[in-house]
Design a protein around this motif. Structure first.
Motif, PDB file in Angstrom:
ATOM      1  N   SER A 127      -0.105   1.601   4.530  1.00 49.04           N
ATOM      2  CA  SER A 127       0.426   0.906   3.471  1.00 49.04           C
ATOM      3  C   SER A 127       1.907   0.859   3.832  1.00 49.04           C
ATOM      4  O   SER A 127       2.531   1.780   4.201  1.00 49.04           O
ATOM      5  CB  SER A 127       0.094   1.625   2.216  1.00 49.04           C
ATOM      6  N   PRO A 128       2.605   0.063   2.935  1.00 51.22           N
ATOM      7  CA  PRO A 128       4.094  -0.038   2.699  1.00 51.22           C
ATOM      8  C   PRO A 128       4.737   1.325   2.482  1.00 51.22           C
ATOM      9  O   PRO A 128       5.968   1.491   2.516  1.00 51.22           O
ATOM     10  CB  PRO A 128       4.483  -1.312   2.040  1.00 51.22           C
ATOM     11  N   THR A 129       3.936   2.271   1.539  1.00 48.27           N
ATOM     12  CA  THR A 129       4.574   3.196   1.001  1.00 48.27           C
ATOM     13  C   THR A 129       4.645   4.337   2.004  1.00 48.27           C
ATOM     14  O   THR A 129       5.170   5.381   1.494  1.00 48.27           O
ATOM     15  CB  THR A 129       3.830   3.612  -0.442  1.00 48.27           C
ATOM     16  N   PHE A 130       4.239   4.203   3.173  1.00 50.28           N
ATOM     17  CA  PHE A 130       4.294   5.205   4.177  1.00 50.28           C
ATOM     18  C   PHE A 130       5.548   6.062   4.236  1.00 50.28           C
ATOM     19  O   PHE A 130       5.711   7.467   4.189  1.00 50.28           O
ATOM     20  CB  PHE A 130       3.694   4.891   5.372  1.00 50.28           C
ATOM     21  N   LEU A 131       6.582   5.256   4.542  1.00 51.40           N
ATOM     22  CA  LEU A 131       8.065   5.859   4.894  1.00 51.40           C
ATOM     23  C   LEU A 131       8.577   6.544   3.557  1.00 51.40           C
ATOM     24  O   LEU A 131       9.122   7.870   3.654  1.00 51.40           O
ATOM     25  CB  LEU A 131       9.047   4.895   5.079  1.00 51.40           C
ATOM     26  N   ALA A 132       8.114   6.113   2.376  1.00 52.60           N
ATOM     27  CA  ALA A 132       8.680   7.144   1.031  1.00 52.60           C
ATOM     28  C   ALA A 132       7.856   8.264   1.029  1.00 52.60           C
ATOM     29  O   ALA A 132       8.406   9.342   0.602  1.00 52.60           O
ATOM     30  CB  ALA A 132       8.327   6.258  -0.173  1.00 52.60           C
ATOM     31  N   VAL A 133       6.579   8.228   1.422  1.00 53.47           N
ATOM     32  CA  VAL A 133       5.687   9.303   1.337  1.00 53.47           C
ATOM     33  C   VAL A 133       6.150  10.362   2.171  1.00 53.47           C
ATOM     34  O   VAL A 133       6.417  11.734   1.930  1.00 53.47           O
ATOM     35  CB  VAL A 133       4.220   9.165   1.425  1.00 53.47           C
ATOM     36  N   ARG A 134       6.312  10.089   3.403  1.00 53.28           N
ATOM     37  CA  ARG A 134       6.692  10.967   4.302  1.00 53.28           C
ATOM     38  C   ARG A 134       8.446  11.197   4.604  1.00 53.28           C
ATOM     39  O   ARG A 134       8.614  12.019   5.460  1.00 53.28           O
ATOM     40  CB  ARG A 134       6.077  10.403   5.911  1.00 53.28           C
TER      41      ARG A 134
END
Length: 410
Positions: A127-134
């Motif tokens: 999902s587009p939220t991947f970078l924020a989570v990682r």
């Protein structure tokens, strides 16, 4: 001259009369201190490397992966059956207030081609939220948007290993078109370098595409919406256990798992992995230091042996000093100062040698080495304590000599 000054001067003269014997006595302490510093530095370097790798994964992250399943009496191992869905991830994001961001991942290895070059790498739909989570920064360009996710756009973001394998040095990948399983994708960004995980996986050997693009255009699926992993970032690191428990309760309810039956998923808390790793590294460092400390004890025994010989050789000298007014405490202090001088000299030389050995190990083997000033200080303090403790018996023996018997000693 003060009592301490004159005592130190006499100690240096006494030790200087037998330089070879003093040097060999100091050698035991040198080896002990050097071994302690070198072993502790290697152990702390390994611990720091593990901590850095776990920090890379994110310590405030909870991962949910498919677990073992049982169907019709047939038991399948963890990950053998896809039990998690995009709906589970969206439910976690919607219902758990403590979850800062949620992403979901579908991943397979496939061949990627650009021009006349190709490379086998991990194709990861997320999902587009991947970078924020990682907490993974971009090096250049941008990540894909929600509209590109909704439309299953053929856009891709490249890890640094893939950039190095497919592109010439200095070539800008952004705007180029590469092919994943013969499907053309436009490169819109590149990721910052992450390095390896604790289990040796190269995190930079990856190409990221929108989840729906991966599912419908590249990887395929037997059930739309199935995912390989759900990753949740938690707002407060001290609530990791609470969030893990809430996720378990929520996913069990969604999967309609009756009470008493095993979960068909596994929740992994990165903070627990971090604490376990730190504890294991600490035990290893303490074990290495304990083993190296044995050398220091051997050095202490050498100091005691040397001083006992010195007491025997200097019995008449001790008798003369007592006859001209020296008290028992002066003789006691004399031999304690000699043992301390020996141990401190060995400690200082050992510290220099230990730092050199640790640096050499790091340079020639490539192992991570962390030379901590506190480890050097502790080794020096321990060496001084060894000198004092092992000097007590010879010093007491010298101070209790009978002056008349000592004067008659040949």
């Amino acid at each position: 001259m003060t009592l301490w000054g004159s005592t130190l001067l006499i100690a240096l003269r006494a030790l200087g009369r037998n330089p070879l014997r003093s040097g060999l006595t100091v050698l035991g302490v040198v080896i002990g201190v050097a071994a302690v510093i070198a072993m502790v530095s290697v152990g702390q370097g390994a611990a720091a490397a593990v901590r850095a790798q776990i920090d890379n994964l994110g310590t405030n992250v909870v991962m949910v992966v498919p677990g073992a399943t049982t169907a019709g009496g047939v038991r399948s191992g963890s990950g053998s059956v896809t039990t998690l869905t995009e709906g589970d991830a969206r439910a976690i994001a919607r219902d758990l207030a403590a979850a800062a961001e949620v992403t979901w991942v579908k991943r397979e290895v496939a061949q990627v081609a650009y021009g006349n070059r190709n490379w086998s790498t991990g194709i990861q739909g997320s999902s587009p939220t991947f970078l924020a989570v990682r907490d993974w920064p971009l090096r250049a360009g941008r990540f894909f948007t929600q509209s590109e996710e909704d439309s299953a756009a053929r856009v891709a973001v490249l890890g640094q290993t893939l950039v190095e394998q497919l592109y010439a040095p200095g070539e800008d990948p952004i705007g180029t078109t590469l092919r994943i399983r013969n499907v053309p994708f436009r490169v819109i960004g590149t990721l910052g370098r992450k390095g390896q995980t604790t289990w040796g996986q190269d995190q930079d050997d990856v190409i990221m595409v929108p989840f729906r693009t991966a599912e419908r255009r590249v990887l395929g699926t037997t059930a739309l919406g199935s995912v390989n992993m759900i990753v949740v970032s938690v707002r407060a690191a001290d609530r990791m256990d609470d969030v893990s428990e809430a996720i378990t309760t929520l996913v069990r309810a969604r999967h309609r798992i009756p009470a008493g039956e095993d979960d068909d998923f596994t929740v992994r808390n990165m903070a627990e992995m971090f604490e376990t790793s730190v504890a294991a590294s600490r035990v290893m460092s303490q074990l290495l230091a304990a083993i190296a400390s044995i050398s220091l004890l051997v050095g202490g025994i050498g100091i005691m042996n040397t001083l006992l010989v010195s007491v025997t050789e200097r019995t008449r000298e001790i008798g003369v000093r007592m006859a001209v007014g020296a008290k028992a405490r002066h003789i006691l202090l004399q031999f304690l100062v000699e043992s301390t001088v020996l141990s401190l000299a060995g400690g200082a030389l050992g510290a220099l040698l230990g730092v050199a050995i640790a640096s050499g190990i790091g340079r020639f083997t490539g192992w991570p080495v962390l030379i901590a000033p506190e480890a050097v200080a502790i080794a020096l303090g321990f060496a001084a304590a060894v000198g004092l403790v092992f000097g007590v018996y010879p010093a007491r023996r010298a101070s209790r000599l009978d002056p008349i018997a000592a004067l008659r000693h040949e």
